[in-house]
Design an enzyme around this catalytic site. Structure first.
Site, PDB file in Angstrom:
ATOM      1  N   ASP A   3       0.246   1.498   8.533  1.00  0.00           N
ATOM      2  CA  ASP A   3      -0.050   0.682   9.511  1.00  0.00           C
ATOM      3  C   ASP A   3       0.838   0.627  10.920  1.00  0.00           C
ATOM      4  O   ASP A   3       0.372   0.324  11.903  1.00  0.00           O
ATOM      5  CB  ASP A   3      -0.360  -0.894   9.411  1.00  0.00           C
ATOM      6  CG  ASP A   3      -1.309  -1.057   8.140  1.00  0.00           C
ATOM      7  OD1 ASP A   3      -2.184  -0.293   8.257  1.00  0.00           O
ATOM      8  OD2 ASP A   3      -1.231  -1.941   7.330  1.00  0.00           O
ATOM      9  N   GLU A  20     -10.273  -1.019  11.233  1.00  0.00           N
ATOM     10  CA  GLU A  20     -10.929  -2.018  10.577  1.00  0.00           C
ATOM     11  C   GLU A  20     -10.882  -3.619  10.675  1.00  0.00           C
ATOM     12  O   GLU A  20     -11.563  -4.533  10.646  1.00  0.00           O
ATOM     13  CB  GLU A  20     -10.699  -1.689   9.158  1.00  0.00           C
ATOM     14  CG  GLU A  20      -8.980  -2.296   8.983  1.00  0.00           C
ATOM     15  CD  GLU A  20      -8.517  -2.062   7.491  1.00  0.00           C
ATOM     16  OE1 GLU A  20      -9.132  -1.486   6.595  1.00  0.00           O
ATOM     17  OE2 GLU A  20      -7.365  -2.359   7.604  1.00  0.00           O
ATOM     18  N   GLY A  45       0.830  -1.408  -0.039  1.00  0.00           N
ATOM     19  CA  GLY A  45      -0.269  -0.061  -0.040  1.00  0.00           C
ATOM     20  C   GLY A  45       0.917   1.306  -0.148  1.00  0.00           C
ATOM     21  O   GLY A  45       1.788   1.419   0.867  1.00  0.00           O
ATOM     22  N   TYR A  95      -9.087   4.981   1.565  1.00  0.00           N
ATOM     23  CA  TYR A  95      -7.760   5.360   0.840  1.00  0.00           C
ATOM     24  C   TYR A  95      -7.753   7.099   1.300  1.00  0.00           C
ATOM     25  O   TYR A  95      -6.721   7.705   0.986  1.00  0.00           O
ATOM     26  CB  TYR A  95      -7.989   5.353  -0.559  1.00  0.00           C
ATOM     27  CG  TYR A  95      -7.640   3.998  -1.175  1.00  0.00           C
ATOM     28  CD1 TYR A  95      -7.254   2.669  -0.370  1.00  0.00           C
ATOM     29  CD2 TYR A  95      -7.569   3.494  -2.231  1.00  0.00           C
ATOM     30  CE1 TYR A  95      -6.980   1.696  -0.665  1.00  0.00           C
ATOM     31  CE2 TYR A  95      -7.380   2.301  -2.752  1.00  0.00           C
ATOM     32  CZ  TYR A  95      -7.113   1.153  -1.798  1.00  0.00           C
ATOM     33  OH  TYR A  95      -6.720   0.037  -2.296  1.00  0.00           O
ATOM     34  N   LEU A  96      -9.028   7.570   1.657  1.00  0.00           N
ATOM     35  CA  LEU A  96      -8.683   9.076   1.768  1.00  0.00           C
ATOM     36  C   LEU A  96      -7.559   9.544   2.932  1.00  0.00           C
ATOM     37  O   LEU A  96      -6.865  10.236   2.777  1.00  0.00           O
ATOM     38  CB  LEU A  96     -10.112   9.457   2.515  1.00  0.00           C
ATOM     39  CG  LEU A  96     -11.407   9.465   1.642  1.00  0.00           C
ATOM     40  CD1 LEU A  96     -12.550  10.139   2.107  1.00  0.00           C
ATOM     41  CD2 LEU A  96     -10.937   9.971   0.138  1.00  0.00           C
ATOM     42  N   GLN A  97      -7.390   8.361   3.921  1.00  0.00           N
ATOM     43  CA  GLN A  97      -6.269   8.543   4.946  1.00  0.00           C
ATOM     44  C   GLN A  97      -5.205   8.408   4.491  1.00  0.00           C
ATOM     45  O   GLN A  97      -4.161   9.179   4.960  1.00  0.00           O
ATOM     46  CB  GLN A  97      -6.867   7.805   6.381  1.00  0.00           C
ATOM     47  CG  GLN A  97      -6.528   6.335   5.817  1.00  0.00           C
ATOM     48  CD  GLN A  97      -7.340   5.295   6.857  1.00  0.00           C
ATOM     49  OE1 GLN A  97      -6.928   5.353   8.032  1.00  0.00           O
ATOM     50  NE2 GLN A  97      -8.387   4.637   6.385  1.00  0.00           N
ATOM     51  N   MET A 108      -8.065   2.648   8.940  1.00  0.00           N
ATOM     52  CA  MET A 108      -7.110   1.378   8.753  1.00  0.00           C
ATOM     53  C   MET A 108      -6.492   0.564   9.929  1.00  0.00           C
ATOM     54  O   MET A 108      -6.439   1.287  10.686  1.00  0.00           O
ATOM     55  CB  MET A 108      -6.219   1.755   7.660  1.00  0.00           C
ATOM     56  CG  MET A 108      -6.836   1.573   6.138  1.00  0.00           C
ATOM     57  SD  MET A 108      -5.705   2.065   5.038  1.00  0.00           S
ATOM     58  CE  MET A 108      -6.699   1.772   3.467  1.00  0.00           C
ATOM     59  N   GLY A 109      -6.020  -0.435   9.764  1.00  0.00           N
ATOM     60  CA  GLY A 109      -5.340  -1.155  11.028  1.00  0.00           C
ATOM     61  C   GLY A 109      -5.881  -2.459  11.069  1.00  0.00           C
ATOM     62  O   GLY A 109      -7.067  -2.760  11.619  1.00  0.00           O
ATOM     63  N   ARG A 110      -5.537  -3.345  10.282  1.00  0.00           N
ATOM     64  CA  ARG A 110      -6.040  -4.826  10.232  1.00  0.00           C
ATOM     65  C   ARG A 110      -5.746  -5.577  11.502  1.00  0.00           C
ATOM     66  O   ARG A 110      -6.572  -6.376  12.061  1.00  0.00           O
ATOM     67  CB  ARG A 110      -5.654  -5.703   9.136  1.00  0.00           C
ATOM     68  CG  ARG A 110      -4.389  -6.074   8.866  1.00  0.00           C
ATOM     69  CD  ARG A 110      -4.019  -6.789   7.550  1.00  0.00           C
ATOM     70  NE  ARG A 110      -4.698  -6.249   6.461  1.00  0.00           N
ATOM     71  CZ  ARG A 110      -5.983  -6.876   5.958  1.00  0.00           C
ATOM     72  NH1 ARG A 110      -6.136  -7.907   6.408  1.00  0.00           N
ATOM     73  NH2 ARG A 110      -6.280  -6.405   4.558  1.00  0.00           N
TER      74      ARG A 110
HETATM   75  O1  F6P Z   1      -1.049  -0.678   3.354  1.00  0.00           O
HETATM   76  C1  F6P Z   1      -1.701  -1.324   4.291  1.00  0.00           C
HETATM   77  C2  F6P Z   1      -2.948  -1.064   4.385  1.00  0.00           C
HETATM   78  O2  F6P Z   1      -3.276   0.569   4.073  1.00  0.00           O
HETATM   79  C3  F6P Z   1      -3.957  -1.465   5.319  1.00  0.00           C
HETATM   80  O3  F6P Z   1      -4.093  -0.724   6.473  1.00  0.00           O
HETATM   81  C4  F6P Z   1      -5.238  -1.863   4.630  1.00  0.00           C
HETATM   82  O4  F6P Z   1      -6.015  -2.809   5.105  1.00  0.00           O
HETATM   83  C5  F6P Z   1      -4.653  -2.363   3.380  1.00  0.00           C
HETATM   84  O5  F6P Z   1      -3.607  -1.861   3.004  1.00  0.00           O
HETATM   85  C6  F6P Z   1      -5.682  -2.159   2.149  1.00  0.00           C
HETATM   86  O6  F6P Z   1      -4.977  -2.940   1.059  1.00  0.00           O
HETATM   87  P1  F6P Z   1      -5.631  -2.893  -0.573  1.00  0.00           P
HETATM   88  O7  F6P Z   1      -5.383  -1.376  -0.967  1.00  0.00           O
HETATM   89  O8  F6P Z   1      -4.433  -3.528  -1.165  1.00  0.00           O
HETATM   90  O9  F6P Z   1      -6.965  -3.431  -0.479  1.00  0.00           O
END
Ligand code: F6P
Length: 419
Positions: free
Chosen positions: A144, A247, A13, A297-299, A190-192
């Site tokens: 992340d 998330e 990402g 993606y805004l963040q 975000m933050g899985r």
């Molecule tokens: O790069 C990390 C991240 O931004 C995560 O926090 C997020 O879950 C993930 O990428 C999203 O990934 P993608 O853009 O491949 O769906």
């Protein structure tokens, strides 16, 4: 020292400041022309090497390098592409070395997270095994903030700033009309697996009655009854409730609440949709009017509100990576080392790639409030310096002026690659 060429690729990402790191790598390579000849960038990351889609960065003018420092996304493109083990994916690794050999690549800079550190480490071992001299240098980046060893990761500070300020602003909106309109606002960030970004939203306010009133972390199992009771109590006390949810929040059995059903090349589940889910539970069980937002993606693209400290880190790791390569290092990565919280002092130091590869740094227990729904003073001390300083891009006609690179590919020397 024999002069050899270099290859730079972005991975995973993108962030608001990854292009700044790229610009720093390019600038530093130009300062070491006696050691590093040409610097090629991979189009769409490592895929660019496999497909032999190489961009000669020598053609990028100084003005463009400056613009890259202000531009989000990845100007060369990035990818999520998994190279397996050296044994399983032998053909891919051999192809990489064949491309590197064709272009006399002696330095490989891989700008990514823990998966990329692992790949760079494997390639460094392969180079040794195949008798192909290659310096593999990782460069950290990830919104992340989950890389071990480094105190923070370039890309995180800017996301942290964005979510903190978005939370603060949205909270003022909700508070204004709560009596007759929205009572609960849920903001998904975000933050899985790690709650660093959610924690950063906590900087928006301090004290039990300040927004965000509740933060949901992946590190804490979600208990719906407890959550709803707290939302209700907060609305009764303050008139409204602002919730920030990572998330990657899971239930007690470890299942993501927001799994979208798709997976990427690494087997990571695609997440998103936790906020509407939580909002519907609030509506069904408590009856409050709600709004929700998914920062998505805004963040990670919010370059207009990037943190100056984050930008400084991103530039510093790019420069350091080249210095390490020129100094003859291999299989290392520059990391941010914190010297003091206040005033914030830091420097770049060096870590072995093997220490970072495939490991993940969660939010320490001492950063999460005892009730599990907020951040501690320790977390604030850690987070506060990372969002400091404004690094505004130049504007024209009311919009940021971002770099648009039309990358010209180097003429191919090898037969096409078949996956
Ligand atoms: O790069 C990390 C991240 O931004 C995560 O926090 C997020 O879950 C993930 O990428 C999203 O990934 P993608 O853009 O491949 O769906």
């Amino acid at each position: 020292m024999v002069r050899r060429n270099a290859f730079y690729a972005q991975s995973g990402g993108v962030t608001a400041v990854i292009n700044a790191t790229a610009a720093a790598v390019i600038e530093s390579c130009r300062e070491h022309r006696d050691v590093i000849g040409r610097l090629y960038a991979g189009r769409n990351g490592i895929l660019g090497a496999l497909r032999e889609e190489l961009i000669d960065t020598g053609k990028i003018r100084k003005r463009m390098l400056t613009a890259m420092k202000y531009t989000p996304g990845g100007v060369f493109g990035s990818c999520r592409y998994k190279l397996g083990s050296l044994e399983e994916s032998k053909a891919q690794y051999e192809r990489l070395i064949a491309v590197f050999r064709a272009y006399d690549i002696g330095y490989f800079f891989y700008n990514g997270g823990n998966d990329s550190a692992d790949t760079a480490y494997k390639i460094s071992r392969l180079g040794r095994r195949m008798g192909y001299p290659l310096a593999c240098i990782g460069i950290p980046k990830t919104v992340d903030n989950d890389l071990v060893v480094t105190d923070s990761c370039p890309g995180f500070g800017s996301v942290a700033k964005y979510v903190a300020l978005a939370t603060r602003e949205a909270a003022l909106d909700v508070a204004s009309m709560a009596e007759t309109s929205t009572r609960v606002f849920i903001f998904e960030v975000m933050g899985r697996n790690a709650g660093w970004i959610a924690a950063a939203a906590g900087l928006a306010g301090e004290g039990a009655d300040a927004a965000p009133h509740l933060i949901l972390f992946p590190e804490r199992a979600f208990d719906e009854a407890d959550f709803l009771a707290r939302v209700d109590a907060c609305v009764r006390r303050n008139g409204y409730c602002v919730v920030v949810a990572a998330e990657g929040v899971r239930d007690a059995s470890g299942r993501f609440l927001s799994e979208a059903g798709t997976r990427d090349a690494f087997g990571h589940a695609q997440l998103g949709g936790l906020a509407p889910y939580l909002a519907s539970r609030v509506k069904d069980r408590l009856g409050y009017k709600y709004h929700w937002a998914v920062a998505d993606y805004l963040q990670r693209s919010a370059r207009h509100i990037a943190s100056q400290v984050d930008l400084d880190h991103a530039l510093a790791v790019g420069h350091a990576a080249v210095e390490f390569a020129v100094a003859g290092e291999n299989a290392v990565i520059p990391v941010i080392e914190r010297r003091a919280d206040s005033p914030y002092r830091w420097r770049v130091s060096k870590a072995p790639l093997a220490r970072i590869a495939n490991r993940e740094k969660k939010l320490p227990a001492g950063f999460i409030r005892r009730d599990g729904y907020g951040i501690t003073a320790r977390a604030r001390r850690y987070l506060a310096p990372l969002i400091r300083g404004e690094a505004y891009p130049p504007y024209a006609e009311g919009l940021p002026k971002y770099a648009t690179l039309a990358p010209e590919l180097a003429v191919r020397k090898l037969p096409p690659w078949k996956d």
